[in-house]
Design a protein around this motif. Structure first.
Motif, short mmCIF file in Angstrom:
data_model
loop_
_atom_site.label_atom_id
_atom_site.label_comp_id
_atom_site.label_asym_id
_atom_site.label_seq_id
_atom_site.Cartn_x
_atom_site.Cartn_y
_atom_site.Cartn_z
N MET A 176 0.82 -1.20 0.00
CA MET A 176 0.00 0.00 0.00
C MET A 176 0.86 1.25 0.00
O MET A 176 1.90 1.31 0.65
N GLN A 177 0.42 2.26 -0.72
CA GLN A 177 0.89 3.62 -0.46
C GLN A 177 -0.15 4.25 0.47
O GLN A 177 -1.31 4.40 0.08
N TYR A 178 0.26 4.57 1.66
CA TYR A 178 -0.68 5.05 2.67
C TYR A 178 -0.54 6.57 2.80
O TYR A 178 0.49 7.06 3.27
N ASP A 179 -1.57 7.28 2.37
CA ASP A 179 -1.56 8.74 2.41
C ASP A 179 -2.39 9.20 3.61
O ASP A 179 -3.61 9.04 3.64
N ILE A 180 -1.71 9.75 4.60
CA ILE A 180 -2.35 10.15 5.86
C ILE A 180 -3.44 11.20 5.62
O ILE A 180 -4.52 11.13 6.20
N TYR A 181 -3.18 12.15 4.75
CA TYR A 181 -4.17 13.19 4.47
C TYR A 181 -5.46 12.58 3.94
O TYR A 181 -6.56 12.89 4.43
N HIS A 182 -5.35 11.72 2.94
CA HIS A 182 -6.55 11.14 2.34
C HIS A 182 -7.34 10.32 3.35
O HIS A 182 -8.58 10.35 3.36
N MET A 183 -6.65 9.59 4.21
CA MET A 183 -7.37 8.77 5.17
C MET A 183 -7.98 9.60 6.29
O MET A 183 -9.05 9.27 6.80
N LEU A 184 -7.34 10.70 6.65
CA LEU A 184 -7.98 11.62 7.60
C LEU A 184 -9.24 12.22 7.00
O LEU A 184 -10.25 12.39 7.69
N MET A 185 -9.19 12.54 5.72
CA MET A 185 -10.38 13.08 5.05
C MET A 185 -11.53 12.06 5.04
O MET A 185 -12.70 12.44 4.99
N MET A 186 -11.18 10.77 5.12
CA MET A 186 -12.19 9.72 5.16
C MET A 186 -12.52 9.31 6.60
O MET A 186 -13.13 8.26 6.83
N GLN A 187 -12.10 10.15 7.55
CA GLN A 187 -12.42 9.94 8.97
C GLN A 187 -11.78 8.67 9.54
O GLN A 187 -12.32 8.06 10.47
N GLU A 188 -10.63 8.29 9.01
CA GLU A 188 -9.92 7.12 9.54
C GLU A 188 -8.88 7.54 10.56
O GLU A 188 -8.58 8.72 10.72
N ASP A 189 -8.30 6.55 11.23
CA ASP A 189 -7.29 6.77 12.27
C ASP A 189 -5.94 6.27 11.77
O ASP A 189 -5.62 5.09 11.93
N PRO A 190 -5.15 7.15 11.15
CA PRO A 190 -3.87 6.70 10.59
C PRO A 190 -2.91 6.12 11.63
O PRO A 190 -2.19 5.16 11.33
N ALA A 191 -2.89 6.69 12.82
CA ALA A 191 -1.95 6.21 13.84
C ALA A 191 -2.20 4.74 14.15
O ALA A 191 -1.27 3.92 14.17
#
Length: 258
Positions: A175-190
């Motif tokens: 995976m390429q994990y983009d923290i910004y995009h996942m925050l925009m989707m209300q996910e918890d990157p940490a």
């Protein structure tokens, strides 16, 4: 592991792309990434990398009209031949530039009745890319993008990325994990990075909302950077944000110790 790269497509845009390598080096970066490097020849990029003693970690396969509002290249069934041609071009660049990973943007489907066809085409195209990049010792990564900024994006969550990885089940697919995009989707990157660091081939970040530098939004970047550092993640972490002012003025986060 925490090692930062400068994304030269968004940072240091005060100068032309060819001059951004030195600009990144002058600010202390040891590695860079480029979304789409094809405006310069691979030989010119290689010369700049060698001159500045920089590593190019990542670049993308061409995505056609994706950034202009279109569906992109990697999932559209009628564009399959064009995608394969784009991969061939990427291979030529990769042989000279030797990145760690190459990213494929899945793209969008605007007609939901065709979503199954688009998803199947993307899987087939991922297999084609893996067969092209793996012999070069390069990992293939793909990215989830939020559907606020890009409505219709066919992969928009961590869950969908994990499901696709499990289905394809190839050791060189990450995976390429983009923290910004996942925050925009209300996910918890940490939490996700802690759990799935071994399945991530590259991380990118920008603050959220706004997609600017750390400290301009709601991202707890010091916590996230600490978690990346303590995790099993072995790749690089890419600064892929739009500076609010000059790039140099946006780099306070880089001067901190993590």
């Amino acid at each position: 592991m925490l090692r930062f790269t400068a994304n030269l497509s968004l940072l240091f845009t005060e100068v032309p792309l060819q001059q951004r390598f030195q600009a990144a080096k002058d600010q202390g970066f040891e590695a860079v990434e480029i979304q789409f490097p094809y405006e310069l020849s691979a030989d010119v990029i290689r010369q700049e990398l060698d001159k500045q003693q920089l590593k190019l970690v990542l670049f993308n396969v061409d995505a056609d009209d994706l950034l202009q509002g279109g569906e992109g290249l990697a999932a559209a069934p009628e564009k399959k031949q064009r995608f394969e041609q784009a991969v061939t071009e990427t291979v030529a660049y990769a042989k000279i530039l030797k990145p760690d990973v190459i990213n494929i943007l899945p793209g969008r489907c605007f007609d939901t009745s065709l979503l199954g066809d688009y998803q199947q085409t993307f899987k087939e195209n991922l297999h084609f890319a893996l067969e092209a990049f793996s012999p070069l010792g390069i990992k293939t990564v793909f990215e989830a993008v939020n559907t606020v900024d890009m409505p219709g994006f066919i992969i928009s969550s961590s869950e969908k990325m994990l499901a696709l990885m499990a289905e394809i089940n190839h050791p060189d697919l990450l995976m390429q994990y983009d923290i910004y995009h996942m925050l925009m989707m209300q996910e918890d990157p940490a939490n996700f990075i802690q759990q799935y660091a071994d399945k991530i081939g590259h991380i990118q970040f920008a603050d959220c909302p706004g997609r600017h530098q750390p400290g301009t939004g709601n991202m707890d970047y010091m916590q996230i950077f600490s978690i990346i550092k303590a995790s099993a993640y072995q790749g690089w972490t890419g600064a892929e944000y739009n500076p609010l002012d000059s790039t140099k003025a946006s780099l306070d986060w880089l001067k901190k110790e993590y």
